[in-house]
Design a protein around this motif. Structure first.
Motif, PDB file in Angstrom:
ATOM      1  N   GLN A 210       0.827  -1.210   0.000  1.00  5.72           N
ATOM      2  CA  GLN A 210       0.000   0.000   0.000  1.00  5.72           C
ATOM      3  C   GLN A 210       0.862   1.262   0.000  1.00  5.72           C
ATOM      4  OE1 GLN A 210      -3.253   0.079  -0.554  1.00  5.72           O
ATOM      5  NE2 GLN A 210      -3.077  -2.154  -0.732  1.00  5.72           N
ATOM      6  N   VAL A 211       2.012   1.198   0.673  1.00  6.66           N
ATOM      7  CA  VAL A 211       2.932   2.333   0.658  1.00  6.66           C
ATOM      8  C   VAL A 211       3.396   2.616  -0.775  1.00  6.66           C
ATOM      9  CG1 VAL A 211       5.188   3.185   1.422  1.00  6.66           C
ATOM     10  CG2 VAL A 211       3.692   1.980   3.040  1.00  6.66           C
ATOM     11  N   ILE A 212       3.743   1.560  -1.484  1.00  2.00           N
ATOM     12  CA  ILE A 212       4.176   1.722  -2.876  1.00  2.00           C
ATOM     13  C   ILE A 212       3.037   2.281  -3.729  1.00  2.00           C
ATOM     14  CG2 ILE A 212       4.941   0.466  -4.940  1.00  2.00           C
ATOM     15  CD1 ILE A 212       6.443  -1.433  -3.004  1.00  2.00           C
ATOM     16  N   TYR A 213       1.832   1.854  -3.450  1.00  2.00           N
ATOM     17  CA  TYR A 213       0.664   2.381  -4.177  1.00  2.00           C
ATOM     18  C   TYR A 213       0.514   3.879  -3.939  1.00  2.00           C
ATOM     19  CZ  TYR A 213      -4.250   3.255  -5.298  1.00  2.00           C
ATOM     20  OH  TYR A 213      -5.416   3.778  -5.802  1.00  2.00           O
ATOM     21  N   ILE A 214       0.683   4.321  -2.692  1.00  2.00           N
ATOM     22  CA  ILE A 214       0.566   5.751  -2.377  1.00  2.00           C
ATOM     23  C   ILE A 214       1.643   6.549  -3.111  1.00  2.00           C
ATOM     24  CG2 ILE A 214       0.733   7.495  -0.564  1.00  2.00           C
ATOM     25  CD1 ILE A 214      -0.206   5.278   1.422  1.00  2.00           C
ATOM     26  N   VAL A 215       2.879   6.095  -2.991  1.00  2.00           N
ATOM     27  CA  VAL A 215       4.020   6.876  -3.479  1.00  2.00           C
ATOM     28  C   VAL A 215       4.144   6.818  -4.998  1.00  2.00           C
ATOM     29  CG1 VAL A 215       6.523   7.155  -3.371  1.00  2.00           C
ATOM     30  CG2 VAL A 215       5.247   6.536  -1.306  1.00  2.00           C
ATOM     31  N   LYS A 216       3.985   5.633  -5.558  1.00  2.00           N
ATOM     32  CA  LYS A 216       4.244   5.438  -6.989  1.00  2.00           C
ATOM     33  C   LYS A 216       2.976   5.336  -7.841  1.00  2.00           C
ATOM     34  CE  LYS A 216       8.726   5.281  -6.492  1.00  2.00           C
ATOM     35  NZ  LYS A 216       9.613   6.289  -7.110  1.00  2.00           N
ATOM     36  N   GLY A 217       1.822   5.157  -7.194  1.00  2.00           N
ATOM     37  CA  GLY A 217       0.592   5.014  -7.962  1.00  2.00           C
ATOM     38  C   GLY A 217       0.463   3.675  -8.656  1.00  2.00           C
ATOM     39  N   ALA A 218       1.279   2.704  -8.252  1.00  3.42           N
ATOM     40  CA  ALA A 218       1.283   1.377  -8.878  1.00  3.42           C
ATOM     41  C   ALA A 218       0.696   0.349  -7.905  1.00  3.42           C
ATOM     42  CB  ALA A 218       2.696   0.962  -9.258  1.00  3.42           C
ATOM     43  N   ASP A 219      -0.257  -0.429  -8.387  1.00  3.07           N
ATOM     44  CA  ASP A 219      -0.834  -1.499  -7.584  1.00  3.07           C
ATOM     45  C   ASP A 219       0.014  -2.747  -7.794  1.00  3.07           C
ATOM     46  OD1 ASP A 219      -2.325  -3.422  -6.306  1.00  3.07           O
ATOM     47  OD2 ASP A 219      -4.235  -2.836  -7.193  1.00  3.07           O
ATOM     48  N   VAL A 220       0.843  -3.078  -6.799  1.00  2.88           N
ATOM     49  CA  VAL A 220       1.798  -4.182  -6.953  1.00  2.88           C
ATOM     50  C   VAL A 220       1.334  -5.454  -6.250  1.00  2.88           C
ATOM     51  CG1 VAL A 220       3.756  -2.632  -7.260  1.00  2.88           C
ATOM     52  CG2 VAL A 220       3.146  -3.398  -4.956  1.00  2.88           C
ATOM     53  N   ARG A 221       0.083  -5.487  -5.805  1.00  5.70           N
ATOM     54  CA  ARG A 221      -0.423  -6.704  -5.169  1.00  5.70           C
ATOM     55  C   ARG A 221      -0.385  -7.868  -6.160  1.00  5.70           C
ATOM     56  NH1 ARG A 221      -6.230  -4.783  -3.379  1.00  5.70           N
ATOM     57  NH2 ARG A 221      -6.029  -3.844  -5.457  1.00  5.70           N
ATOM     58  N   HIS A 222       0.011  -9.037  -5.666  1.00  5.03           N
ATOM     59  CA  HIS A 222       0.055 -10.273  -6.467  1.00  5.03           C
ATOM     60  C   HIS A 222       1.044 -10.176  -7.631  1.00  5.03           C
ATOM     61  CE1 HIS A 222      -3.520 -10.941  -4.130  1.00  5.03           C
ATOM     62  NE2 HIS A 222      -4.199 -10.009  -4.773  1.00  5.03           N
ATOM     63  N   SER A 223       1.966  -9.227  -7.561  1.00  7.43           N
ATOM     64  CA  SER A 223       2.952  -9.058  -8.632  1.00  7.43           C
ATOM     65  C   SER A 223       4.250  -9.763  -8.272  1.00  7.43           C
ATOM     66  CB  SER A 223       3.241  -7.569  -8.868  1.00  7.43           C
ATOM     67  OG  SER A 223       2.074  -6.875  -9.261  1.00  7.43           O
ATOM     68  N   PRO A 224       4.971 -10.294  -9.283  1.00  7.02           N
ATOM     69  CA  PRO A 224       6.299 -10.873  -8.999  1.00  7.02           C
ATOM     70  C   PRO A 224       7.253  -9.801  -8.516  1.00  7.02           C
ATOM     71  CG  PRO A 224       5.907 -10.718 -11.371  1.00  7.02           C
ATOM     72  CD  PRO A 224       4.615 -10.385 -10.700  1.00  7.02           C
ATOM     73  N   LEU A 225       8.289 -10.238  -7.799  1.00  7.33           N
ATOM     74  CA  LEU A 225       9.202  -9.294  -7.157  1.00  7.33           C
ATOM     75  C   LEU A 225       9.866  -8.359  -8.157  1.00  7.33           C
ATOM     76  CD1 LEU A 225      10.498  -8.300  -4.561  1.00  7.33           C
ATOM     77  CD2 LEU A 225      12.235 -10.093  -4.807  1.00  7.33           C
ATOM     78  N   ASP A 226      10.227  -8.858  -9.328  1.00  7.65           N
ATOM     79  CA  ASP A 226      10.903  -7.979 -10.293  1.00  7.65           C
ATOM     80  C   ASP A 226       9.976  -6.864 -10.764  1.00  7.65           C
ATOM     81  OD1 ASP A 226       9.263  -9.716 -11.672  1.00  7.65           O
ATOM     82  OD2 ASP A 226      10.658 -10.062 -13.319  1.00  7.65           O
ATOM     83  N   SER A 227       8.678  -7.128 -10.855  1.00  5.25           N
ATOM     84  CA  SER A 227       7.728  -6.084 -11.230  1.00  5.25           C
ATOM     85  C   SER A 227       7.610  -5.041 -10.132  1.00  5.25           C
ATOM     86  CB  SER A 227       6.361  -6.686 -11.515  1.00  5.25           C
ATOM     87  OG  SER A 227       6.401  -7.562 -12.625  1.00  5.25           O
ATOM     88  N   VAL A 228       7.643  -5.489  -8.884  1.00  3.90           N
ATOM     89  CA  VAL A 228       7.584  -4.555  -7.753  1.00  3.90           C
ATOM     90  C   VAL A 228       8.833  -3.666  -7.759  1.00  3.90           C
ATOM     91  CG1 VAL A 228       7.411  -4.330  -5.249  1.00  3.90           C
ATOM     92  CG2 VAL A 228       6.244  -6.225  -6.418  1.00  3.90           C
ATOM     93  N   GLU A 229       9.990  -4.275  -7.995  1.00  8.08           N
ATOM     94  CA  GLU A 229      11.235  -3.501  -8.041  1.00  8.08           C
ATOM     95  C   GLU A 229      11.192  -2.460  -9.151  1.00  8.08           C
ATOM     96  OE1 GLU A 229      13.912  -6.780  -8.423  1.00  8.08           O
ATOM     97  OE2 GLU A 229      14.564  -6.625  -6.332  1.00  8.08           O
ATOM     98  N   ASN A 230      10.650  -2.828 -10.301  1.00  7.54           N
ATOM     99  CA  ASN A 230      10.540  -1.866 -11.415  1.00  7.54           C
ATOM    100  C   ASN A 230       9.619  -0.715 -11.054  1.00  7.54           C
ATOM    101  OD1 ASN A 230      12.262  -3.341 -13.072  1.00  7.54           O
ATOM    102  ND2 ASN A 230      10.607  -4.509 -14.001  1.00  7.54           N
ATOM    103  N   ALA A 231       8.548  -1.022 -10.314  1.00  3.97           N
ATOM    104  CA  ALA A 231       7.594   0.025  -9.933  1.00  3.97           C
ATOM    105  C   ALA A 231       8.223   1.020  -8.963  1.00  3.97           C
ATOM    106  CB  ALA A 231       6.352  -0.606  -9.307  1.00  3.97           C
ATOM    107  N   VAL A 232       9.094   0.525  -8.097  1.00  2.00           N
ATOM    108  CA  VAL A 232       9.718   1.380  -7.084  1.00  2.00           C
ATOM    109  C   VAL A 232      10.820   2.239  -7.681  1.00  2.00           C
ATOM    110  CG1 VAL A 232      11.099   1.371  -4.955  1.00  2.00           C
ATOM    111  CG2 VAL A 232       9.101  -0.127  -5.177  1.00  2.00           C
ATOM    112  N   GLN A 233      11.540   1.718  -8.669  1.00  2.00           N
ATOM    113  CA  GLN A 233      12.654   2.437  -9.272  1.00  2.00           C
ATOM    114  C   GLN A 233      12.180   3.670 -10.052  1.00  2.00           C
ATOM    115  OE1 GLN A 233      14.671  -0.538 -11.566  1.00  2.00           O
ATOM    116  NE2 GLN A 233      15.576  -1.532  -9.779  1.00  2.00           N
TER     117      GLN A 233
END
Length: 233
Positions: A210-233
Motif C-alpha cells: 500500500q505504501v508503494i501504491y501511495i508513493v508510486k501510484g502502482a498497484d503491486v499486489r500479487h505481482s512478482p518481485l521484479d515487477s515490484v522492483e521496477n515500480a519502485v525504481q
C-alpha cells in the motif's frame, strides 16, 4: 475561506489519521509480542491481556474508517491524496487482522496450558519466527509513516525469509508428530500458532504494498518481485 486555509486543514486531518494508524500499529505489534511471550513463558495472565485488547483494536479500525469516509466525502480528494486515504483504509484492515492473529495465538496458549505441551517442541524457533514477523511489521509501519517506497520494497523482500522459517517449522512439527504420537495434539496447536505468525508477515507485506501504491501510484499486489522492483525504481 481561502484555498490555503482549506489545504492546511486537510493536511492536519491527514496527519491526525496517520498518527492514529501508527498508534494502532504499535498496539497490534505489542499484542503479537505479548502473545508469543505468553507461549514461551506459559503466562495465562499475558494471554488474557492480549485477548482483552482485541475489542480496542476493532474499535480503532471502525473509528478510523469512519473518519476516512467523512474526509473523502467532504474533501473529495484526487490523485495522491485519494490514494493515501484508500491505502490507509486497507492498512488499518490489515492491522486489525494482525490483532486477530495475536488473539488467536493467545487463545491457543490458553488451550495448551490446559492440555499440556512437550518440552521437545520447538517453541524457541516459534519465537524467532515471531521476531522476524514483528520486525517486518515495524518496518512496514515506518515505511508508511515516511512514505518510503524503498523501505517498503525491503519489507516485501523479507517476506520470503518469514515463509522459509514457516516451512522449516512445519517440517519440524511433522517430524515430532511422527516420532512421538503423544505430541500430536500440542503440535497441531503449534501449527496454528506458526501459521498465525506467518500471516502477520503477510499483513506487513500488504501494508508495504500500500505504501508503494501511495508513493508510486502502482498497484503491486500479487505481482512478482521484479515487477515490484521496477515500480519502485
Amino acid at each position: 475561506m481561502s484555498d490555503k486555509h482549506l489545504s492546511t486543514q486537510f493536511d492536519a486531518e491527514l496527519s491526525g489519521i496517520s498518527t492514529r494508524v501508527l498508534e494502532m500499529g504499535g498496539l497490534v505489534e505489542a499484542q503479537v509480542v505479548q502473545a508469543v511471550y505468553a507461549l514461551t513463558h506459559f503466562s495465562h495472565e499475558t494471554a488474557d491481556q492480549v485477548i482483552r485488547q482485541e475489542h480496542r483494536v476493532n474499535q480503532m479500525e471502525i473509528d478510523v474508517d469512519r473518519d476516512l469516509s467523512t474526509i473523502i466525502a467532504r474533501r473529495q480528494p484526487t490523485a495522491r491524496d485519494l490514494r493515501l486515504l484508500i491505502a490507509t483504509s486497507k492498512t488499518i484492515g490489515n492491522l486489525e487482522r494482525v490483532g486477530d492473529e495475536a488473539a488467536r495465538i493467545a487463545r491457543t496458549v490458553q488451550r495448551l496450558m490446559t492440555t499440556g505441551m512437550s518440552s521437545r517442541l520447538p517453541v524457541a524457533d516459534v519465537s524467532f519466527e515471531a521476531q522476524l514477523a514483528t520486525t517486518s511489521l515495524r518496518r512496514a509501519l515506518d515505511a508508511f509513516a515516511r512514505l518510503d517506497a524503498a523501505q517498503a520494497l525491503q519489507v516485501i523482500k523479507q517476506d520470503n525469509e518469514i515463509d522459509a522459517e514457516f516451512d522449516g517449522l512445519m517440517r519440524k512439527l511433522i517430524t515430532y508428530m511422527m516420532e512421538d504420537p503423544r505430541t500430536i495434539s500440542a503440535s497441531i496447536d503449534l501449527v496454528f500458532v506458526v501459521k498465525a505468525i506467518e500471516r502477520v508477515g503477510d499483513h506487513a507485506k500488504n501494508i508495504a504494498e500500500q505504501v508503494i501504491y501511495i508513493v508510486k501510484g502502482a498497484d503491486v499486489r500479487h505481482s512478482p518481485l521484479d515487477s515490484v522492483e521496477n515500480a519502485v525504481q
